[in-house]
Design an enzyme around this catalytic site. Structure first.
Site, PDB file in Angstrom:
ATOM      1  N   ARG A  52      72.245  -7.648  55.503  1.00  0.00           N
ATOM      2  CA  ARG A  52      72.845  -8.795  54.806  1.00  0.00           C
ATOM      3  C   ARG A  52      74.301  -8.520  54.473  1.00  0.00           C
ATOM      4  O   ARG A  52      75.103  -9.441  54.418  1.00  0.00           O
ATOM      5  CB  ARG A  52      72.085  -9.068  53.495  1.00  0.00           C
ATOM      6  CG  ARG A  52      70.702  -9.605  53.687  1.00  0.00           C
ATOM      7  CD  ARG A  52      70.112  -9.998  52.347  1.00  0.00           C
ATOM      8  NE  ARG A  52      71.031 -10.892  51.630  1.00  0.00           N
ATOM      9  CZ  ARG A  52      70.947 -11.160  50.339  1.00  0.00           C
ATOM     10  NH1 ARG A  52      69.983 -10.633  49.621  1.00  0.00           N
ATOM     11  NH2 ARG A  52      71.816 -11.961  49.772  1.00  0.00           N
ATOM     12  N   ASP A  75      78.673  -3.628  42.084  1.00  0.00           N
ATOM     13  CA  ASP A  75      78.265  -3.485  43.489  1.00  0.00           C
ATOM     14  C   ASP A  75      78.491  -2.074  44.037  1.00  0.00           C
ATOM     15  O   ASP A  75      78.147  -1.801  45.188  1.00  0.00           O
ATOM     16  CB  ASP A  75      79.001  -4.508  44.372  1.00  0.00           C
ATOM     17  CG  ASP A  75      78.481  -5.913  44.161  1.00  0.00           C
ATOM     18  OD1 ASP A  75      77.380  -6.061  43.592  1.00  0.00           O
ATOM     19  OD2 ASP A  75      79.176  -6.870  44.545  1.00  0.00           O
ATOM     20  N   LYS A 100      82.302  -9.916  52.573  1.00  0.00           N
ATOM     21  CA  LYS A 100      81.166 -10.848  52.483  1.00  0.00           C
ATOM     22  C   LYS A 100      81.326 -11.832  51.329  1.00  0.00           C
ATOM     23  O   LYS A 100      81.189 -13.034  51.493  1.00  0.00           O
ATOM     24  CB  LYS A 100      79.873 -10.038  52.287  1.00  0.00           C
ATOM     25  CG  LYS A 100      78.680 -10.873  51.866  1.00  0.00           C
ATOM     26  CD  LYS A 100      77.420 -10.053  51.719  1.00  0.00           C
ATOM     27  CE  LYS A 100      77.212  -9.415  50.372  1.00  0.00           C
ATOM     28  NZ  LYS A 100      76.782 -10.328  49.298  1.00  0.00           N
ATOM     29  N   ASN A 101      81.623 -11.290  50.148  1.00  0.00           N
ATOM     30  CA  ASN A 101      81.627 -12.160  48.977  1.00  0.00           C
ATOM     31  C   ASN A 101      82.868 -13.043  48.879  1.00  0.00           C
ATOM     32  O   ASN A 101      82.950 -13.897  48.014  1.00  0.00           O
ATOM     33  CB  ASN A 101      81.441 -11.330  47.703  1.00  0.00           C
ATOM     34  CG  ASN A 101      80.031 -10.759  47.635  1.00  0.00           C
ATOM     35  OD1 ASN A 101      79.152 -11.186  48.382  1.00  0.00           O
ATOM     36  ND2 ASN A 101      79.826  -9.787  46.761  1.00  0.00           N
ATOM     37  N   CYS A 144      65.659 -12.414  41.062  1.00  0.00           N
ATOM     38  CA  CYS A 144      66.066 -11.530  42.145  1.00  0.00           C
ATOM     39  C   CYS A 144      65.392 -10.191  41.880  1.00  0.00           C
ATOM     40  O   CYS A 144      64.841  -9.972  40.805  1.00  0.00           O
ATOM     41  CB  CYS A 144      67.591 -11.510  42.192  1.00  0.00           C
ATOM     42  SG  CYS A 144      68.406  -9.968  42.085  1.00  0.00           S
ATOM     43  N   ARG A 164      69.138 -13.188  36.918  1.00  0.00           N
ATOM     44  CA  ARG A 164      70.319 -13.803  37.537  1.00  0.00           C
ATOM     45  C   ARG A 164      70.356 -15.332  37.382  1.00  0.00           C
ATOM     46  O   ARG A 164      70.181 -16.084  38.344  1.00  0.00           O
ATOM     47  CB  ARG A 164      70.436 -13.395  39.004  1.00  0.00           C
ATOM     48  CG  ARG A 164      70.609 -11.894  39.151  1.00  0.00           C
ATOM     49  CD  ARG A 164      70.987 -11.484  40.534  1.00  0.00           C
ATOM     50  NE  ARG A 164      72.334 -11.852  40.909  1.00  0.00           N
ATOM     51  CZ  ARG A 164      72.802 -11.777  42.149  1.00  0.00           C
ATOM     52  NH1 ARG A 164      72.019 -11.359  43.115  1.00  0.00           N
ATOM     53  NH2 ARG A 164      74.037 -12.106  42.421  1.00  0.00           N
TER      54      ARG A 164
HETATM   55  N1  EPU Z   1      75.537 -15.039  34.686  1.00  0.00           N
HETATM   56  C1  EPU Z   1      74.934 -15.887  33.790  1.00  0.00           C
HETATM   57  N2  EPU Z   1      74.834 -17.213  34.129  1.00  0.00           N
HETATM   58  C2  EPU Z   1      75.290 -17.702  35.311  1.00  0.00           C
HETATM   59  C3  EPU Z   1      75.908 -16.820  36.225  1.00  0.00           C
HETATM   60  C4  EPU Z   1      76.008 -15.484  35.875  1.00  0.00           C
HETATM   61  O1  EPU Z   1      74.503 -15.490  32.718  1.00  0.00           O
HETATM   62  O2  EPU Z   1      75.170 -18.918  35.546  1.00  0.00           O
HETATM   63  C5  EPU Z   1      75.674 -13.621  34.340  1.00  0.00           C
HETATM   64  C6  EPU Z   1      74.892 -12.713  35.284  1.00  0.00           C
HETATM   65  O3  EPU Z   1      73.548 -12.575  34.895  1.00  0.00           O
HETATM   66  C7  EPU Z   1      75.685 -11.422  35.195  1.00  0.00           C
HETATM   67  C8  EPU Z   1      77.116 -11.898  34.991  1.00  0.00           C
HETATM   68  O4  EPU Z   1      77.016 -13.248  34.560  1.00  0.00           O
HETATM   69  O5  EPU Z   1      75.294 -10.694  34.058  1.00  0.00           O
HETATM   70  C9  EPU Z   1      77.983 -11.830  36.213  1.00  0.00           C
HETATM   71  O6  EPU Z   1      77.346 -12.439  37.317  1.00  0.00           O
HETATM   72  P1  EPU Z   1      78.179 -13.230  38.406  1.00  0.00           P
HETATM   73  O7  EPU Z   1      77.916 -14.688  38.256  1.00  0.00           O
HETATM   74  O8  EPU Z   1      79.569 -12.773  38.359  1.00  0.00           O
HETATM   75  O9  EPU Z   1      77.495 -12.762  39.766  1.00  0.00           O
HETATM   76  P2  EPU Z   1      77.247 -13.618  41.066  1.00  0.00           P
HETATM   77  O10 EPU Z   1      78.340 -14.590  41.270  1.00  0.00           O
HETATM   78  O11 EPU Z   1      75.852 -14.130  41.081  1.00  0.00           O
HETATM   79  C10 EPU Z   1      78.596 -12.025  42.621  1.00  0.00           C
HETATM   80  C11 EPU Z   1      78.345 -11.249  43.877  1.00  0.00           C
HETATM   81  C12 EPU Z   1      77.426 -10.093  43.572  1.00  0.00           C
HETATM   82  C13 EPU Z   1      78.069  -9.222  42.498  1.00  0.00           C
HETATM   83  C14 EPU Z   1      78.409 -10.063  41.259  1.00  0.00           C
HETATM   84  C15 EPU Z   1      79.155  -9.297  40.190  1.00  0.00           C
HETATM   85  C16 EPU Z   1      78.512 -12.923  45.604  1.00  0.00           C
HETATM   86  C17 EPU Z   1      77.847 -13.735  46.654  1.00  0.00           C
HETATM   87  N3  EPU Z   1      77.739 -12.128  44.865  1.00  0.00           N
HETATM   88  O12 EPU Z   1      77.329 -12.502  42.182  1.00  0.00           O
HETATM   89  O13 EPU Z   1      77.319  -9.346  44.780  1.00  0.00           O
HETATM   90  O14 EPU Z   1      77.189  -8.200  42.131  1.00  0.00           O
HETATM   91  O15 EPU Z   1      79.206 -11.188  41.657  1.00  0.00           O
HETATM   92  O16 EPU Z   1      80.362  -8.832  40.676  1.00  0.00           O
HETATM   93  O17 EPU Z   1      79.720 -12.964  45.460  1.00  0.00           O
HETATM   94  C18 EPU Z   1      76.304  -8.001  46.406  1.00  0.00           C
HETATM   95  O18 EPU Z   1      77.260  -8.254  47.159  1.00  0.00           O
HETATM   96  O19 EPU Z   1      75.474  -7.100  46.670  1.00  0.00           O
HETATM   97  C19 EPU Z   1      76.152  -8.754  45.165  1.00  0.00           C
HETATM   98  C20 EPU Z   1      75.021  -8.798  44.489  1.00  0.00           C
END
Ligand code: EPU
Length: 416
Positions: free
Chosen positions: A396, A304, A22-23, A116, A121
């Site tokens: 999802r 995850d 998915k991701n 969320c 997030r």
């Molecule tokens: N963060 C910030 N600012 C930002 C973005 C992230 O502070 O602008 C922080 C977040 O709060 C967190 C850390 O950085 O503490 C890492 O977050 P990341 O940005 O890596 O997460 P994401 O891209 O929003 C993806 C996956 C998530 C998974 C996370 C961590 C997708 C669509 N989502 O989210 O997947 O938990 O990486 O590996 O790729 C799931 O599949 O159930 C899911 C939630």
């Protein structure tokens, strides 16, 4: 709203095919907006999030066809540049269209995702990266308005490693003028996969899979044909389910190279994991052992898999701790697992899990994708019937999970 009725305990056994990730697929779908033409993505899981992204791409003017796990996206008629609140709030990954739209069309209007279920997030790192690349950003009425004549290469140092912000920055930088260097980039396989796909499409990207990525902008990227990597979290979830039920299953078509930390944890609590090519045999012990697990960025133990791991450890011998360093509040499954008899105390971002001998069925509520899969795992290990409501969360991220678990011997029904 659909519910699952799970009758436990069961012992999973048999073979299960692992679907595409998915991701990985979601950013690649968004990346098709960087091209003008027809891109094809294979091994696409039939998930609600994929359908949501399809809907969004169609709203932007793309023609999308999804058949037999093959997705074609024709971007020759993009005529709208907005991702509305109603879509973004159901799937945060909708934000991925922001970078490609502003890079390829010079404008985008994307709803801010909002909070969320398990925490704030933020997307500040996404916005910071786009601003560094020269996009003008305005926040108005809950929307990000982005515009740019032509993005310009820049050095971007991420203060936190972020999967989403790294993917966003890569997508925006491939069409920017000059060189972009991304430092402290995320190295998750899904990010690497996006970069690989873009390289096949003609992008000039170096350092893929490392924390320093160098991108030299090109004038155009071509439509691509790409096959999505197996979903390491789906594979990990089924492996955890095998352990929790004392079962023995074979995961077919996975990529064990992406799963070291998960396998290490599952072995440490007594699981036997045997890898042979892209097939992994997982068997659970008679009695699980307690464990201390801490989530980290890849190649560490993934956030995850945190909820599923707590479900496994709920019946282990001794006291375990599961610490989430990525999302300190991602514990909405804990009160629900307690309803099944688990003994879990939260101490900040640490779940202290005191193993119990027996879990028992109860009505519970799914709160997000991974929390829901943890509830199914615990329900299959529990005695009696568990009713899991709000299973749209699980749809999802897991395709027809009830049918696939039934084939492994679980008693699980979907009630519409
Ligand atoms: N963060 C910030 N600012 C930002 C973005 C992230 O502070 O602008 C922080 C977040 O709060 C967190 C850390 O950085 O503490 C890492 O977050 P990341 O940005 O890596 O997460 P994401 O891209 O929003 C993806 C996956 C998530 C998974 C996370 C961590 C997708 C669509 N989502 O989210 O997947 O938990 O990486 O590996 O790729 C799931 O599949 O159930 C899911 C939630």
């Amino acid at each position: 709203m659909d519910k699952f009725m799970v009758k436990g305990p069961c012992r999973l056994s048999g073979r299960i095919e692992i679907n595409g990730a998915k991701n990985a697929v979601l950013p690649i779908m968004a990346a098709s907006l960087l091209t003008r033409g027809k891109s094809t993505i294979d091994n696409v899981p039939n998930l609600r999030d994929v359908k949501t992204m399809n809907e969004l791409l169609r709203m932007l003017g793309a023609e999308v066809m999804f058949e037999n796990r093959s997705l074609t996206i024709d971007t020759r008629n993009i005529k709208n540049y907005e991702a509305p609140y109603d879509l973004v709030r159901t799937m945060r990954a909708s934000i991925y269209v922001l970078g490609p739209l502003v890079a390829a069309y010079g404008r985008a209007r994307v709803s801010l995702p909002g909070g969320c279920a398990w925490g704030p997030r933020p997307i500040d790192l996404h916005l910071h990266a786009l601003e560094k690349l020269g996009a003008r950003l305005k926040l108005e009425e809950g929307y990000i308005h982005a515009s740019a004549d032509k993005l310009k290469g820049a050095e971007i140092v991420f203060s936190t490693s972020s999967v989403g912000a790294t993917a966003q920055a890569i997508m925006a930088a491939v069409l920017a003028r000059g060189v972009t260097t991304l430092k402290n980039s995320a190295v998750e396989p899904e990010v690497t996969e996006l970069a690989r796909c873009l390289i096949e499409a003609g992008a000039n990207i170096e350092g893929v899979g490392t924390s320093v990525i160098r991108i030299e902008g090109v004038d155009r990227v071509e439509p691509f044909h790409h096959r999505v990597i197996p979903d390491r979290i789906e594979a990990g979830t089924f492996a955890a389910a095998a352990l929790a039920t004392g079962g023995e299953i074979e995961l077919a078509g996975c990529d064990p190279a992406h799963m070291d930390a998960v396998f290490e944890a599952l072995r440490a609590c007594g699981g036997v994991i045997e890898v042979s090519g892209d097939t992994v045999r997982v068997s659970g012990p008679e009695k699980l052992e307690a464990l201390h697990v801490v989530t980290h960025e890849y190649p560490g133990f993934p956030t995850d898999m945190q909820a599923q791991m707590i479900a496994v450890l709920a019946r282990a011998r001794g006291t375990s701790t599961v610490t989430d360093t990525i999302y300190p509040d991602r514990f909405t499954h804990v009160p629900e697992l307690r309803r099944l008899g688990a003994s879990i105390r939260l101490d900040g971002n640490i779940a202290v899990v005191k193993g119990v001998n027996r879990l028992g069925g109860a009505p519970v509520m799914a709160t997000d994708i991974r929390a829901s899969s943890a509830l199914i795992i615990a329900a299959m290990a529990a005695e009696g019937t568990t009713e899991i409501s709000r299973v749209y969360h699980i749809d999802r991220g897991y395709e027809r999970i009830e049918e696939r678990l039934r084939r492994l011997g679980a008693e699980i029904e979907r009630i519409s």
